[in-house]
Write an enzyme that holds these catalytic residues in place. Structure first.
Site, mmCIF file in Angstrom:
data_model
loop_
_atom_site.group_PDB
_atom_site.id
_atom_site.type_symbol
_atom_site.label_atom_id
_atom_site.label_comp_id
_atom_site.label_asym_id
_atom_site.label_seq_id
_atom_site.Cartn_x
_atom_site.Cartn_y
_atom_site.Cartn_z
ATOM 1 N N GLN A 114 0.817 -1.209 0.000
ATOM 2 C CA GLN A 114 0.000 0.000 0.000
ATOM 3 C C GLN A 114 0.856 1.267 0.000
ATOM 4 O OE1 GLN A 114 -3.619 -0.806 0.587
ATOM 5 N NE2 GLN A 114 -3.857 1.143 -0.445
ATOM 6 N N LYS A 117 1.845 1.815 -3.638
ATOM 7 C CA LYS A 117 0.642 2.062 -4.433
ATOM 8 C C LYS A 117 0.144 3.485 -4.198
ATOM 9 C CE LYS A 117 -2.312 -1.095 -3.930
ATOM 10 N NZ LYS A 117 -3.381 -2.073 -3.673
ATOM 11 N N LYS A 129 -2.732 -0.858 6.686
ATOM 12 C CA LYS A 129 -3.714 -1.912 6.360
ATOM 13 C C LYS A 129 -4.151 -2.542 7.672
ATOM 14 C CE LYS A 129 -5.685 -3.941 2.796
ATOM 15 N NZ LYS A 129 -6.043 -3.450 1.465
ATOM 16 N N GLY A 168 -12.448 -0.381 2.846
ATOM 17 C CA GLY A 168 -12.799 -1.798 2.719
ATOM 18 C C GLY A 168 -11.713 -2.607 2.029
ATOM 19 N N ASP A 169 -11.886 -3.901 2.046
ATOM 20 C CA ASP A 169 -11.049 -4.855 1.310
ATOM 21 C C ASP A 169 -11.874 -6.151 1.308
ATOM 22 O OD1 ASP A 169 -8.098 -5.246 0.240
ATOM 23 O OD2 ASP A 169 -8.503 -7.034 1.389
HETATM 24 P P1 NDP Z 1 -14.454 -9.131 -1.964
HETATM 25 O O1 NDP Z 1 -14.538 -9.693 -0.613
HETATM 26 O O2 NDP Z 1 -15.514 -8.208 -2.437
HETATM 27 O O3 NDP Z 1 -14.328 -10.306 -3.040
HETATM 28 C C1 NDP Z 1 -13.295 -11.236 -2.992
HETATM 29 C C2 NDP Z 1 -13.543 -12.282 -4.049
HETATM 30 O O4 NDP Z 1 -12.418 -13.140 -4.114
HETATM 31 C C3 NDP Z 1 -14.740 -13.173 -3.750
HETATM 32 O O5 NDP Z 1 -15.333 -13.576 -4.944
HETATM 33 C C4 NDP Z 1 -14.094 -14.343 -3.019
HETATM 34 O O6 NDP Z 1 -14.844 -15.552 -3.087
HETATM 35 C C5 NDP Z 1 -12.816 -14.482 -3.791
HETATM 36 N N1 NDP Z 1 -11.806 -15.109 -2.926
HETATM 37 C C6 NDP Z 1 -11.397 -14.704 -1.699
HETATM 38 N N2 NDP Z 1 -10.493 -15.537 -1.190
HETATM 39 C C7 NDP Z 1 -10.303 -16.489 -2.119
HETATM 40 C C8 NDP Z 1 -9.494 -17.630 -2.195
HETATM 41 N N3 NDP Z 1 -8.675 -17.970 -1.183
HETATM 42 N N4 NDP Z 1 -9.547 -18.367 -3.329
HETATM 43 C C9 NDP Z 1 -10.367 -18.009 -4.358
HETATM 44 N N5 NDP Z 1 -11.173 -16.936 -4.329
HETATM 45 C C10 NDP Z 1 -11.140 -16.195 -3.245
HETATM 46 O O7 NDP Z 1 -13.010 -8.423 -2.055
HETATM 47 P P2 NDP Z 1 -12.514 -7.313 -3.055
HETATM 48 O O8 NDP Z 1 -13.116 -7.526 -4.398
HETATM 49 O O9 NDP Z 1 -12.655 -5.998 -2.392
HETATM 50 O O10 NDP Z 1 -10.949 -7.618 -3.112
HETATM 51 C C11 NDP Z 1 -10.384 -8.523 -4.073
HETATM 52 C C12 NDP Z 1 -8.892 -8.269 -4.180
HETATM 53 O O11 NDP Z 1 -8.661 -6.914 -4.597
HETATM 54 C C13 NDP Z 1 -8.094 -8.417 -2.881
HETATM 55 O O12 NDP Z 1 -6.800 -8.870 -3.189
HETATM 56 C C14 NDP Z 1 -8.010 -6.985 -2.372
HETATM 57 O O13 NDP Z 1 -6.920 -6.803 -1.499
HETATM 58 C C15 NDP Z 1 -7.806 -6.246 -3.681
HETATM 59 N N6 NDP Z 1 -8.139 -4.826 -3.652
HETATM 60 C C16 NDP Z 1 -9.365 -4.384 -3.285
HETATM 61 C C17 NDP Z 1 -9.650 -3.042 -3.301
HETATM 62 C C18 NDP Z 1 -11.026 -2.526 -3.022
HETATM 63 O O14 NDP Z 1 -11.242 -1.320 -3.230
HETATM 64 N N7 NDP Z 1 -11.980 -3.331 -2.599
HETATM 65 C C19 NDP Z 1 -8.625 -2.030 -3.618
HETATM 66 C C20 NDP Z 1 -7.380 -2.608 -4.094
HETATM 67 C C21 NDP Z 1 -7.153 -3.952 -4.071
HETATM 68 P P3 NDP Z 1 -15.703 -16.020 -1.807
HETATM 69 O O15 NDP Z 1 -16.862 -15.100 -1.756
HETATM 70 O O16 NDP Z 1 -16.045 -17.428 -2.102
HETATM 71 O O17 NDP Z 1 -14.771 -15.891 -0.614
#
Ligand code: NDP
Length: 448
Positions: A114, A117, A129, A168-169
């Site tokens: 972070q 970034k 974080k 969020g994350d």
């Molecule tokens: P969400 O919780 O909204 O979604 C995460 C998704 O990834 C879900 O579909 C989840 O499936 C899947 N997932 C989680 N763990 C696993 C795993 N071990 N194997 C396979 N699939 C998995 O999170 P975000 O979309 O917010 O975040 C996704 C990524 O993006 C993360 O790496 C986060 O750090 C990064 N990110 C997010 C930001 C944001 O603004 N939200 C900003 C920058 C980066 P399931 O529901 O089955 O767990």
């Protein structure tokens, strides 16, 4: 793994020794160090005055107990974390992750990424974080609320609009931010909008924040395509995950003329050759909070339990789920299926072995999460600007600002990579450009 520059080996070994067992943190540090050889060659003072060493040591690490009561009246216990990594450029800024896999090593890898970034966005935000090993899956709204209230009952002491601004994350979306903001407001008796980002529209949130990470990811790829006179038109795209980042990446790909044919969750993946029906995905994931297998059942398309979504042939791969979800085997499959771009919407989704496959390939271009997904935190910083000026901007204006920020990050990666002898390497460009901005600020501030 790439061999590290001699001068950085002992620094890296020291990081590993000082942070035992935190393998994801070691991986994130190593990835940055692998880009820094030309920087320390030009500017040895970054090592001599221990700027690099200091950057790897968080300014503050907070670990706390989070007790709460479930719907059956049983007391449950989780652990909370906030790692305030670096505030040379502004208040600590970075999300909170609620997932059973969360421990200090995950929070530190995310916090470390972070820093760079946030520096790349050009905005005044430091890096941090946090999160918890709490699993919101299968919990009622009331349970999630009680957990969030307990979490904030400790966290509130450490955050503030000029100190540390979480967002969020994974596992933390609008619902959780709402519960945490409400508790912060009760405890402090302050309507301090700028203390959290990702708030709801109507109570301090910014338009486009929900979409920002996914949209920004796709804007970045659009710039990569433009750099070779190409576009999304007619491209076959695979997006892993089906959470916040994945959903809005798919939305933007479709708006720009590409077709997303596969998405996943942690249980499996779906393939829809007609293009993903995003309204249905949103209903399943954002409203019903159900599994992606429901999509296959309702649309009559293929669902693969487990397995690797990277087996699905595509021109562009956007890993948007979680760390280390794309390994060497998957990388080789993508390459042999003719994939031309891999851009990380998630944080560190590709293993080091996968990245080596990508970077050694003569055609495929790879771009790392700290550049590609920076649109989320950039729009969080725009939310902070609106909060500070008691203003709210239109969707179109905010979206335009996001697109410009992503274009600037893209261009700065390529320009920096050129300057430091790694032409075309988005990884080197992102690591070096982010590093230099933070390192110079630290140097100007004395021994901090
Ligand atoms: P969400 O919780 O909204 O979604 C995460 C998704 O990834 C879900 O579909 C989840 O499936 C899947 N997932 C989680 N763990 C696993 C795993 N071990 N194997 C396979 N699939 C998995 O999170 P975000 O979309 O917010 O975040 C996704 C990524 O993006 C993360 O790496 C986060 O750090 C990064 N990110 C997010 C930001 C944001 O603004 N939200 C900003 C920058 C980066 P399931 O529901 O089955 O767990």
């Amino acid at each position: 793994m790439t061999v590290l520059d001699d001068r950085l080996v002992s620094v890296y070994d020291d990081v590993v020794a000082r942070n035992p067992g935190e393998v994801e943190f070691h991986q994130a540090v190593r990835e940055v160090f692998e880009s820094l050889a030309p920087v320390v060659a030009k500017r040895p003072e970054y090592l001599d005055s221990a700027i690099i060493q200091r950057l790897c040591e968080p300014e503050r690490q907070i670990i706390f107990r989070v007790p709460w009561t479930d719907d059956a009246g049983q007391v449950q216990l989780n652990r909370g974390f906030r790692v305030e990594f670096n505030s040379a450029l502004g208040p600590y800024k970075g999300g909170l992750r609620f997932h059973p896999s969360v421990y200090l090593g995950i929070v530190k890898f995310l916090g470390f990424e972070q820093i760079f970034k946030n520096a790349l966005t050009g905005l005044p935000i430091g890096g941090g974080k946090g999160g918890s090993d709490f699993d919101p899956k299968g919990r009622s709204d009331a349970e999630v609320m009680r957990f969030c209230q307990s979490f904030m009952t400790e966290l509130y002491r450490h955050i503030g609009e000029y100190t540390d601004v979480p967002a969020g994350d994974i596992g933390v979306g609008g619902r959780e931010i709402g519960f945490m903001f409400g508790q912060y407001k009760r405890i402090t008796n302050r309507y301090e909008s700028g203390v959290l980002t990702g708030k709801g529209i109507g109570w301090g949130g910014s338009l486009v924040r929900t979409e920002a990470t996914g949209y920004g990811t796709v804007y970045f790829v659009e710039e990569m395509l433009k750099a070779s006179d190409d576009s999304f038109e007619g491209k076959r795209v695979v997006v892993s995950g089906s959470g916040n980042v994945a959903i809005y990446a798919v939305e933007k790909v479709h708006q720009l003329g590409g077709k997303v044919v596969a998405m996943s969750d942690s249980a499996g993946y779906i393939v829809d050759e007609n293009g993903i029906d995003l309204d249905l995905i949103k209903d399943i994931k954002e409203v019903r909070r159900a599994r992606i297998s429901d999509y296959a059942a309702e649309r009559g398309v293929a669902y693969v339990e487990g397995g690797s979504i990277w087996d699905v042939a595509c021109d562009i791969a956007l890993p948007c789920a979680t760390q280390n979800e794309l390994d060497e085997t998957a990388a080789r499959t993508l390459v042999s299926n003719g994939c031309i771009i891999v851009a990380e919407g998630a944080n560190m989704p590709s293993t080091p072995e996968a990245i080596r496959v990508f970077t050694e390939h003569p055609v495929l271009r790879f771009a790392p999460g700290k550049a590609v997904n920076a649109g989320g935190v950039a729009t969080s910083a725009l939310e902070m600007q609106q909060n500070a000026s008691r203003d709210s901007w239109s969707f179109e204006y905010t979206d335009r600002r996001l697109a410009v920020i992503m274009r600037d990050i893209h261009d700065s990666c390529l320009k920096t990579a050129d300057e430091y002898g790694a032409p075309g390497s988005y990884t080197s460009g992102a690591n070096i450009a982010g590093f230099i901005r933070v390192a110079n600020a630290m140097q100007a501030m004395g021994v901090i």
